[in-house]
Motif scaffolding. Structure first.
Motif, mmCIF file in Angstrom:
data_model
loop_
_atom_site.group_PDB
_atom_site.id
_atom_site.type_symbol
_atom_site.label_atom_id
_atom_site.label_comp_id
_atom_site.label_asym_id
_atom_site.label_seq_id
_atom_site.Cartn_x
_atom_site.Cartn_y
_atom_site.Cartn_z
ATOM 1 N N PHE A 1 0.840 -1.198 0.000
ATOM 2 C CA PHE A 1 0.000 0.000 0.000
ATOM 3 C C PHE A 1 0.879 1.253 0.000
ATOM 4 C CE2 PHE A 1 -3.398 2.671 2.209
ATOM 5 C CZ PHE A 1 -4.239 2.703 1.110
ATOM 6 N N ALA A 2 1.930 1.235 0.787
ATOM 7 C CA ALA A 2 2.859 2.365 0.834
ATOM 8 C C ALA A 2 3.484 2.613 -0.535
ATOM 9 C CB ALA A 2 3.938 2.102 1.885
ATOM 10 N N GLN A 3 3.892 1.544 -1.218
ATOM 11 C CA GLN A 3 4.460 1.687 -2.566
ATOM 12 C C GLN A 3 3.444 2.291 -3.519
ATOM 13 O OE1 GLN A 3 5.687 -2.357 -3.357
ATOM 14 N NE2 GLN A 3 7.835 -1.821 -3.059
ATOM 15 N N MET A 4 2.198 1.847 -3.418
ATOM 16 C CA MET A 4 1.142 2.359 -4.292
ATOM 17 C C MET A 4 0.953 3.859 -4.105
ATOM 18 S SD MET A 4 -1.573 -0.706 -3.639
ATOM 19 C CE MET A 4 -2.818 -0.381 -4.860
ATOM 20 N N LEU A 5 1.114 4.332 -2.869
ATOM 21 C CA LEU A 5 0.880 5.735 -2.549
ATOM 22 C C LEU A 5 2.143 6.590 -2.607
ATOM 23 C CD1 LEU A 5 -1.540 5.191 0.459
ATOM 24 C CD2 LEU A 5 -2.160 5.920 -1.855
ATOM 25 N N GLY A 6 3.285 5.932 -2.782
ATOM 26 C CA GLY A 6 4.543 6.672 -2.846
ATOM 27 C C GLY A 6 4.999 7.202 -1.493
ATOM 28 N N VAL A 7 4.686 6.464 -0.431
ATOM 29 C CA VAL A 7 5.105 6.833 0.921
ATOM 30 C C VAL A 7 5.794 5.635 1.560
ATOM 31 C CG1 VAL A 7 3.216 8.511 1.194
ATOM 32 C CG2 VAL A 7 2.898 6.159 1.994
ATOM 33 N N SER A 8 6.329 5.830 2.744
ATOM 34 C CA SER A 8 6.981 4.718 3.431
ATOM 35 C C SER A 8 5.955 3.857 4.168
ATOM 36 C CB SER A 8 8.004 5.246 4.443
ATOM 37 O OG SER A 8 7.347 5.849 5.540
ATOM 38 N N ARG A 9 6.342 2.616 4.466
ATOM 39 C CA ARG A 9 5.489 1.735 5.255
ATOM 40 C C ARG A 9 5.251 2.334 6.631
ATOM 41 N NH1 ARG A 9 5.589 -0.815 9.055
ATOM 42 N NH2 ARG A 9 5.815 -2.805 9.957
ATOM 43 N N TYR A 10 6.259 3.005 7.167
ATOM 44 C CA TYR A 10 6.142 3.666 8.468
ATOM 45 C C TYR A 10 5.035 4.730 8.440
ATOM 46 C CZ TYR A 10 7.556 6.154 12.694
ATOM 47 O OH TYR A 10 7.572 6.761 13.925
ATOM 48 N N THR A 11 4.937 5.472 7.336
ATOM 49 C CA THR A 11 3.886 6.484 7.196
ATOM 50 C C THR A 11 2.512 5.837 7.222
ATOM 51 O OG1 THR A 11 5.332 7.981 5.979
ATOM 52 C CG2 THR A 11 2.958 8.299 5.682
ATOM 53 N N VAL A 12 2.334 4.742 6.478
ATOM 54 C CA VAL A 12 1.052 4.031 6.481
ATOM 55 C C VAL A 12 0.737 3.541 7.892
ATOM 56 C CG1 VAL A 12 -0.211 2.001 5.634
ATOM 57 C CG2 VAL A 12 1.154 3.386 4.042
ATOM 58 N N LEU A 13 1.733 3.012 8.573
ATOM 59 C CA LEU A 13 1.553 2.550 9.953
ATOM 60 C C LEU A 13 1.075 3.695 10.847
ATOM 61 C CD1 LEU A 13 1.971 0.294 12.111
ATOM 62 C CD2 LEU A 13 4.284 1.207 12.382
ATOM 63 N N LYS A 14 1.685 4.863 10.732
ATOM 64 C CA LYS A 14 1.296 6.035 11.527
ATOM 65 C C LYS A 14 -0.132 6.480 11.193
ATOM 66 C CE LYS A 14 4.926 7.204 13.982
ATOM 67 N NZ LYS A 14 4.866 7.238 15.423
ATOM 68 N N TRP A 15 -0.501 6.437 9.902
ATOM 69 C CA TRP A 15 -1.874 6.787 9.521
ATOM 70 C C TRP A 15 -2.851 5.821 10.165
ATOM 71 C CZ3 TRP A 15 -0.970 7.124 3.530
ATOM 72 C CH2 TRP A 15 -0.331 8.329 3.214
ATOM 73 N N GLU A 16 -2.544 4.532 10.065
ATOM 74 C CA GLU A 16 -3.466 3.516 10.570
ATOM 75 C C GLU A 16 -3.589 3.523 12.084
ATOM 76 O OE1 GLU A 16 -2.887 -0.363 8.860
ATOM 77 O OE2 GLU A 16 -3.281 0.371 6.829
ATOM 78 N N ASN A 17 -2.526 3.906 12.791
ATOM 79 C CA ASN A 17 -2.660 3.946 14.249
ATOM 80 C C ASN A 17 -3.113 5.311 14.751
ATOM 81 O OD1 ASN A 17 -0.357 5.603 14.622
ATOM 82 N ND2 ASN A 17 0.981 3.870 15.011
ATOM 83 N N GLY A 18 -3.363 6.247 13.812
ATOM 84 C CA GLY A 18 -3.956 7.533 14.165
ATOM 85 C C GLY A 18 -3.002 8.586 14.681
ATOM 86 N N THR A 19 -1.687 8.343 14.622
ATOM 87 C CA THR A 19 -0.746 9.347 15.104
ATOM 88 C C THR A 19 -0.410 10.396 14.046
ATOM 89 O OG1 THR A 19 1.143 7.927 14.585
ATOM 90 C CG2 THR A 19 0.288 7.841 16.835
ATOM 91 N N ARG A 20 -0.740 10.111 12.797
ATOM 92 C CA ARG A 20 -0.597 11.081 11.710
ATOM 93 C C ARG A 20 -1.812 10.977 10.806
ATOM 94 N NH1 ARG A 20 4.719 10.888 8.399
ATOM 95 N NH2 ARG A 20 3.728 12.724 7.550
ATOM 96 N N SER A 21 -2.074 12.048 10.071
ATOM 97 C CA SER A 21 -3.165 12.052 9.095
ATOM 98 C C SER A 21 -2.600 12.349 7.717
ATOM 99 C CB SER A 21 -4.203 13.115 9.443
ATOM 100 O OG SER A 21 -4.843 12.815 10.642
#
Length: 155
Positions: free
Chosen positions: A112-132
């Motif tokens: 999913f991160a590759q599809m969006l051009g972001v890091s896996r860490y970013t997706v993790l932060k989005w999913e746990n609600g610490t970043r939007s």
């Protein structure tokens, strides 16, 4: 594309290019782009106005290529158009919503991160609600939610 086309055939061909319309808080307007032909290329007060402009721009770009007899540089149309609703600025992408979008695509956080051009860490932060997600990422999530088939072409 064939060397000799009628005006109706050219209009039909140009109509099939992907048209993306989204709200820009920065511009306070709807912005339109033609991904196969160019990036953001017009704006307006309504989605309909921008969509109409995109149709005209696609036609003009195809005509310019044909008049220059530059047939090889006319990209194939993607045949998909949509409006991305990003007018709400209170982040419609809660952690659970991001996870739901990813799971609906049946992909891992890494993919999913590759599809969006972001890091896996970013997706993790989005999913746990610490970043939007913001900006282009928020727009891509809207596309993934409303037109998942467009994202699946990128894996």
């Amino acid at each position: 594309m064939k060397a000799r086309m009628t005006e109706a055939q050219i209009k039909d061909y140009a109509r099939r290019y992907t048209k993306v319309v989204y709200w820009s808080d920065e511009d306070k307007a709807f912005v339109g782009s033609l991904p196969e032909l160019c990036g953001p290329c017009c704006d307006g007060k309504t989605e309909e106005e921008v969509f109409s402009q995109l149709s005209e721009i696609a036609y003009e770009m195809v005509m310019d290529k044909l008049e220059g007899l530059d047939y090889g540089s006319i990209p194939e149309p993607g045949n998909l158009s949509f409006v991305v609703n990003t007018r709400c600025n209170n982040s419609p992408h809660s952690g659970s919503r991001v996870a739901q979008i990813r799971k609906s695509l049946n992909v891992s956080q890494s993919v999913f991160a590759q599809m969006l051009g972001v890091s896996r860490y970013t997706v993790l932060k989005w999913e746990n609600g610490t970043r939007s997600p913001e900006g282009a990422s928020a727009r891509l999530l809207e596309i993934a939610a409303s037109h998942p088939e467009t994202m699946l072409h990128h894996i």
